[in-house]
Design a protein around this motif. Structure first.
Motif, PDB file in Angstrom:
ATOM      1  N   ILE A   1      10.301   5.054  -1.215  1.00  0.00           N
ATOM      2  CA  ILE A   1      10.173   6.338  -0.514  1.00  0.00           C
ATOM      3  C   ILE A   1      11.491   7.105  -0.565  1.00  0.00           C
ATOM      4  CG2 ILE A   1       9.881   7.390   1.764  1.00  0.00           C
ATOM      5  CD1 ILE A   1       7.779   5.246   2.340  1.00  0.00           C
TER       6      ILE A   1
ATOM      7  N   ALA B   1       2.627   6.144  -2.113  1.00  0.00           N
ATOM      8  CA  ALA B   1       3.528   7.194  -1.646  1.00  0.00           C
ATOM      9  C   ALA B   1       3.806   8.250  -2.703  1.00  0.00           C
ATOM     10  CB  ALA B   1       4.848   6.572  -1.166  1.00  0.00           C
TER      11      ALA B   1
ATOM     12  N   ALA C   1       9.178  -0.886  -0.370  1.00  0.00           N
ATOM     13  CA  ALA C   1       8.453   0.353  -0.083  1.00  0.00           C
ATOM     14  C   ALA C   1       9.398   1.414   0.466  1.00  0.00           C
ATOM     15  CB  ALA C   1       7.326   0.083   0.908  1.00  0.00           C
TER      16      ALA C   1
ATOM     17  N   TRP D   1       0.840  -1.204   0.000  1.00  0.00           N
ATOM     18  CA  TRP D   1       0.000   0.000   0.000  1.00  0.00           C
ATOM     19  C   TRP D   1       0.879   1.259   0.000  1.00  0.00           C
ATOM     20  CZ3 TRP D   1      -0.641   4.091   3.467  1.00  0.00           C
ATOM     21  CH2 TRP D   1      -1.711   4.949   3.186  1.00  0.00           C
ATOM     22  N   ILE D   2       1.917   1.256   0.831  1.00  0.00           N
ATOM     23  CA  ILE D   2       2.838   2.399   0.866  1.00  0.00           C
ATOM     24  C   ILE D   2       3.535   2.555  -0.479  1.00  0.00           C
ATOM     25  CG2 ILE D   2       4.954   3.299   1.923  1.00  0.00           C
ATOM     26  CD1 ILE D   2       4.060   1.867   4.515  1.00  0.00           C
ATOM     27  N   TYR D   3       3.974   1.436  -1.022  1.00  0.00           N
ATOM     28  CA  TYR D   3       4.703   1.435  -2.290  1.00  0.00           C
ATOM     29  C   TYR D   3       3.865   2.009  -3.429  1.00  0.00           C
ATOM     30  CZ  TYR D   3       6.132  -0.880  -6.660  1.00  0.00           C
ATOM     31  OH  TYR D   3       6.436  -1.150  -7.954  1.00  0.00           O
TER      32      TYR D   3
END
Length: 242
Positions: A222, A79, A218, A74-76
């Motif tokens: 970021i 972001a 991830a 989800w972050i990957y």
């Protein structure tokens, strides 16, 4: 599901003017409809229901590392938009999103692979009586190569004809969204390849490796965003995803 989604979408967004909330509600209701229909027509008749502590423990031990993997995923996947909004503006997010939408054609192939690959691989593995699992290895390699031939052909097509397609679907201001298509499309090919090349993790119930591999990806994404998005905007976001 598609028909119910379109019908609900027109009703909630166009007729009832519910906006973004209506679009979200549409997604939930169409999924609920699909779930109930599949249960009533298929699952209800083919399964008996009882609770097993043995299988409950096995399912939890197999599945709980995937919670961390899903969070990392989800972050990957999200972001880049937060970075674009912070360093640039909503216009860049819109251009990025138009290009990203065009790569969703890859989802047609992805769904076909996701729904068929697991059962096929497990069937071949269970029936492979050789000690070195030669038949399974051959199937894994040939299946992945076939996927790459088809998926990379799609990537080439949408990368070449992307400008013409976007001219039809979106205003001229969004035309630069074509710049993100090759990076995001190739990223989808690689993401789908994970499922096809990591079958051994499933065979030997080593899902704990996903719990560190995907969050690490991830974190790398970021870190790269801090450099590439301020300098190259939405193209940088697509590159870091790739």
């Amino acid at each position: 599901k598609l028909l119910s989604s379109v019908g609900l979408g027109i009703t909630l967004v166009v007729i009832l003017k519910k906006g973004v909330w209506g679009a979200q509600l549409n997604g939930f209701l169409s999924a609920l409809f699909f779930f109930l229909l599949s249960y009533l027509l298929y699952n209800r008749k083919r399964y008996t229901y009882q609770f097993s502590w043995y299988w409950g423990k096995k399912l939890l031990s197999y599945g709980y590392p995937l919670i961390f993997a899903t969070a990392g995923l989800w972050i990957y996947t999200s972001a880049d938009r937060y970075f674009l909004l912070y360093y640039h503006n909503l216009t860049d997010i819109g251009i990025f999103s138009v290009g990203a939408k065009l790569t969703q054609i890859m989802a047609i192939l992805a769904v076909a692979v996701q729904m068929s690959w697991g059962p096929l691989v497990m069937s071949v593995y269970e029936n492979d009586e050789s000690e070195e699992k030669v038949e399974t290895k051959t199937f894994l390699i040939s299946g992945w190569h076939l996927f790459l031939i088809v998926s990379l052909s799609i990537v080439l097509f949408i990368s070449i004809f992307g400008p013409a397609i976007i001219d039809i679907l979106a205003p001229p201001a969004y035309r630069m969204g074509v710049l993100v298509i090759p990076f995001l499309a190739l990223a989808k090919v690689l993401s789908q390849s994970i499922q096809m090349t990591s079958s051994g993790i499933g065979f030997f119930e080593k899902t704990k490796h996903f719990a560190w591999i995907i969050p690490l990806c991830a974190a790398i994404n970021i870190g790269l965003n801090f450099y590439f998005i301020p300098k190259f905007s939405y193209v940088g976001a697509a590159f870091t995803t790739f």
